[in-house]
Write an enzyme that holds these catalytic residues in place. Structure first.
Site, PDB file in Angstrom:
ATOM      1  N   GLU A  76      17.489 -14.460 -38.872  1.00  0.00           N
ATOM      2  CA  GLU A  76      16.648 -14.399 -37.664  1.00  0.00           C
ATOM      3  C   GLU A  76      16.133 -15.764 -37.246  1.00  0.00           C
ATOM      4  OE1 GLU A  76      16.412 -12.178 -40.146  1.00  0.00           O
ATOM      5  OE2 GLU A  76      17.240 -10.461 -39.076  1.00  0.00           O
ATOM      6  N   HIS A 105      11.457   0.110 -39.193  1.00  0.00           N
ATOM      7  CA  HIS A 105      12.175   0.201 -37.913  1.00  0.00           C
ATOM      8  C   HIS A 105      11.319   0.911 -36.875  1.00  0.00           C
ATOM      9  CE1 HIS A 105      15.180  -0.104 -41.116  1.00  0.00           C
ATOM     10  NE2 HIS A 105      15.933  -0.753 -40.249  1.00  0.00           N
TER      11      HIS A 105
END
Ligand SMILES: Cc1ncc(C[n+]2csc(CCOP(=O)(O)OP(=O)(O)O)c2C)c(N)n1
Lengths: 352, 335
Positions: free
Chosen positions: A53, A121
């Protein structure tokens, strides 16, 4: 009508063919998958990045500095936290260089609950993101707005954080995106990748797609009303609209505002509405402590105190470390339809 | 791998043109005097914090001289750290800019009084804004390199940082992203190893015998050089840059350098006597080889010292930024 994932894909197609987008990238963004939520299938500038990321945000900044126009994806916003200093840096690059540099870049990331995503999530990113000056932050609640906000984001000279409410990605819109075919099946045949081998597949993009842009910073009056205002965005917005419809049957008139842009935000629209109704409920699903809605409550109190008939309220996610997988746990953690209806009913009935 | 350089034998003649040697020396002196002036300004209360590159001139000056200077992807990008005044002066910057940044005046050309000394930003020469968080530049560099590779031409991306900072994930990010077999990138990855991270010695920071060896695992060509010798630095940088320019592949260059005034004002900013002083060593060789006389070099230093004092006086009297200017340049439309 297109769903939000299709709308995003069509906007990205438009942006890479007409607005100079050079790179659409992130983990599994390119072929063969085209994004775990299918938002990037079939696009021509997509590529798969390493599973890193920091590298994704860093590369987006570098591409923007180099003269490209990147749209980077973080697969789930829960995984964007290890890039927070890079986000801060992207936000302050123009300012710290006294206007010498600017970064035309978009970061897209799915946020929020609604897909039974469990602890990693389901997170929301609105409070964190609106805490980083120098970014524009948007979150659509309909496919048409998803399309129009992404078009605007891809025209920006500044970094834009584009938050995608996961729960709404598969929901079909009620409004047509200018240029999309009239019927869903046709659209799906044209632009949805087949399951299985996709190596030979190519999308057929609707040729009539337009540069329909939703301006960043403009909210949408979703429903007029005069007794209470509700301001929301993303997953909770349609719940607020439904709550308003339910309450109309009870004789309670609720004005519904979809904020759409979190920074800059449409204070004029909220102000006019709150002055009219005297009552406001802010709804989102980020955790409630140091929540973006708290800022809106504070501003309401500061500027509109003497127009208020009741304290401004915030309905947000519970301040717990995660969203548990069990249905009962998720439902208890973030605002649901019933919570919103109840909160609005109570606010409408509150007397000074 | 390239051959060992003969220049290490101090009896051999210096293998660069006289004109270039004189230019390198001039810029090294200018940089040193600038840094000494910055330290003095800090100590006199004309700045809040000093960090800079005295001791790294022998490496930084050749780097600036060798860069393909200009704006846009056809030219080299520099993602620098905070010890790079020598590179900026070699690119043609005037020292008064750095002094203005130290004094945080509105006229500071790099940040308008917003950022620390040594935090340069120069879009016209592709110098990305220097950021305080160490190593983040290593995550950003692959992005400019990707654009350069796509655009074509021979522009490369250069990224520099310190040895202790290689512990940050950004360093690994740079190695991974620039060496993917499907898309190698034209990045010159530089680590200036001064054997310290503030007060923690290299022994307490990282275990590899040479930082450059980390390139091996990624199939990245790499080398460790003596960054205290401007001639070696010039030749090695030239070779590494040519490789990156032509092959469009990464190169990892580790330069061993000194840290002549400690880490920053946080550690006192006093001259450290047991480190190699690259300028003193170079001057000895220039004198030995008859390139410059002691007198010429002393005159040069005195002249720069006077120039720098005059420039510091100018900067000292310039106004600070207006308070309302905090609202300027948050977004690019405000330009
Ligand atoms: C991310 C981050 N952590 C900590 C610091 C504080 N800090 C500033 S310089 C420094 C040491 C850096 O050492 P090194 O990478 O070897 O570079 P040098 O200054 O020696 O050239 C530290 C820890 C910082 N600026 N950024």
């Amino acid at each position: 009508m297109a769903n939000m994932a299709q709308a995003i894909r069509m906007a990205l197609h438009y942006a890479e063919t007409h607005l100079g987008v050079t790179d659409i990238f992130g983990e599994d963004v390119g072929a063969p998958l085209g994004g775990v939520f299918t938002c990037t299938q079939g696009l021509k500038t997509t590529w798969n990045s390493p599973l890193d990321e920091r590298g994704i945000i860093g590369a987006a900044m570098g591409i923007a500095m180099g003269g490209g126009r990147p749209v980077a994806e973080i697969q789930f916003c829960d995984y964007v936290y290890n890039t927070i200093d890079l986000l801060k840096l992207a936000g302050n690059t123009c300012w710290s260089s006294n206007g010498d540099w600017n970064l035309p870049m978009v970061v897209r990331t799915p946020v929020g609950s609604g897909i039974r995503g469990s602890i990693y999530h389901s997170h929301s990113f609105d409070a964190t993101m609106t805490h980083i000056p120098g970014w524009k932050v948007v979150m659509p609640s309909t496919p048409l707005d998803a399309y129009g906000l992404l078009i605007s984001a891809c025209k920006e000279q500044n970094p834009v954080m584009y938050l995608e409410p996961k729960a709404l990605l598969r929901v079909k819109g009620e409004e047509r995106i200018p240029g999309e075919p009239d019927d869903d099946r046709t659209l799906s045949k044209l632009i949805d990748a087949p399951l299985g081998d996709r190596s030979q597949w190519k999308p057929q993009w609707p040729e009539a797609l337009e540069a329909f842009a939703v301006p960043i910073g403009k909210g949408k009056l979703v429903r007029e009303g005069n007794q209470v205002t509700v301001v929301s965005y993303g997953r909770t917005l349609p719940l607020c609209a439904r709550a308003a419809a339910t309450l109309a049957d009870e004789g309670i008139s609720v004005e519904v505002i979809d904020l759409r842009s979190l920074w800059p935000y449409d204070w004029d629209m909220m102000k006019a509405s709150i002055q009219k109704t005297g009552r406001v409920l802010f709804v989102n699903e980020d955790t409630e402590v140091t929540n973006f809605g708290e800022h809106l409550v504070r501003r309401t109190v500061d500027e509109l105190f003497y127009s208020l008939l009741a304290p401004p309220r915030l309905l947000a996610g519970k301040f717990v470390p995660g969203i548990g997988l069990a249905d009962t746990l998720e439902m208890a953690s973030v605002p649901q339809q019933n919570d919103i209806t109840t909160a609005l009913r109570a606010l409408a009935g509150e007397q000074p | 791998m390239s051959r060992p350089r003969l220049i290490k034998e101090s009896s051999a003649p210096l293998p660069l043109d006289r004109e270039l040697l004189v230019r390198i020396h001039d810029l090294m002196v200018k940089t040193r005097v600038l840094e000494e002036r910055l330290i003095q300004m800090y100590k006199q209360g004309h700045g809040y914090f000093w960090i800079g590159g005295p001791g790294e001139e022998a490496f930084n000056v050749p780097l600036g001289l060798l860069m393909k200077k200009g704006q846009g992807p056809e030219y080299d990008f520099l993602h620098a750290h905070y010890r790079q005044s020598g590179t900026l002066l070699a690119l043609g910057e005037e020292p008064i800019g750095a002094l203005r940044q130290m004094k945080n005046t509105a006229s500071d050309p790099y940040s308008g009084g917003r950022n620390f000394a040594g935090h340069f930003s120069l879009r016209k020469y592709n110098v990305a804004p220097v950021s305080s968080p160490i190593e983040v530049q290593y995550s950003i560099a692959p992005g400019t390199a990707m654009v350069q590779k796509r655009v074509g031409g021979d522009g490369i991306t250069i990224v520099t940082g310190g040895d202790a900072g290689t512990a940050e994930g950004d360093f690994a990010t740079c190695l991974v992203w620039s060496s993917r077999p499907a898309n190698p990138l034209p990045v010159l990855i530089i680590v200036t190893n001064n054997k310290w991270g503030i007060s923690t010695s290299a022994e307490g920071q990282h275990g590899e015998p040479r930082v450059s060896e980390r390139g091996k695992a990624f199939n990245i060509r790499s080398k460790t050089i003596n960054g205290n010798d401007p001639v070696e630095a010039y030749l090695e940088l030239k070779e590494a840059m040519e490789y990156v320019r032509k092959e469009r592949k990464p190169f990892l260059l580790e330069a061993n350098v000194s840290r002549l005034y400690g880490h920053s004002s946080a550690s006192g900013a006093n001259y450290v006597t047991d480190e190699v002083d690259c300028l003193k060593d170079f001057e000895k060789r220039l004198e030995q080889d008859g390139v410059l006389t002691r007198q010429q070099m002393d005159d040069l230093r005195n002249r720069y010292t006077e120039d720098m004092a005059a420039a510091a006086r100018i900067a000292r009297d310039e106004p600070l930024p207006e308070p309302e200017s905090i609202w300027k340049h948050i977004f690019a439309e405000d330009k």
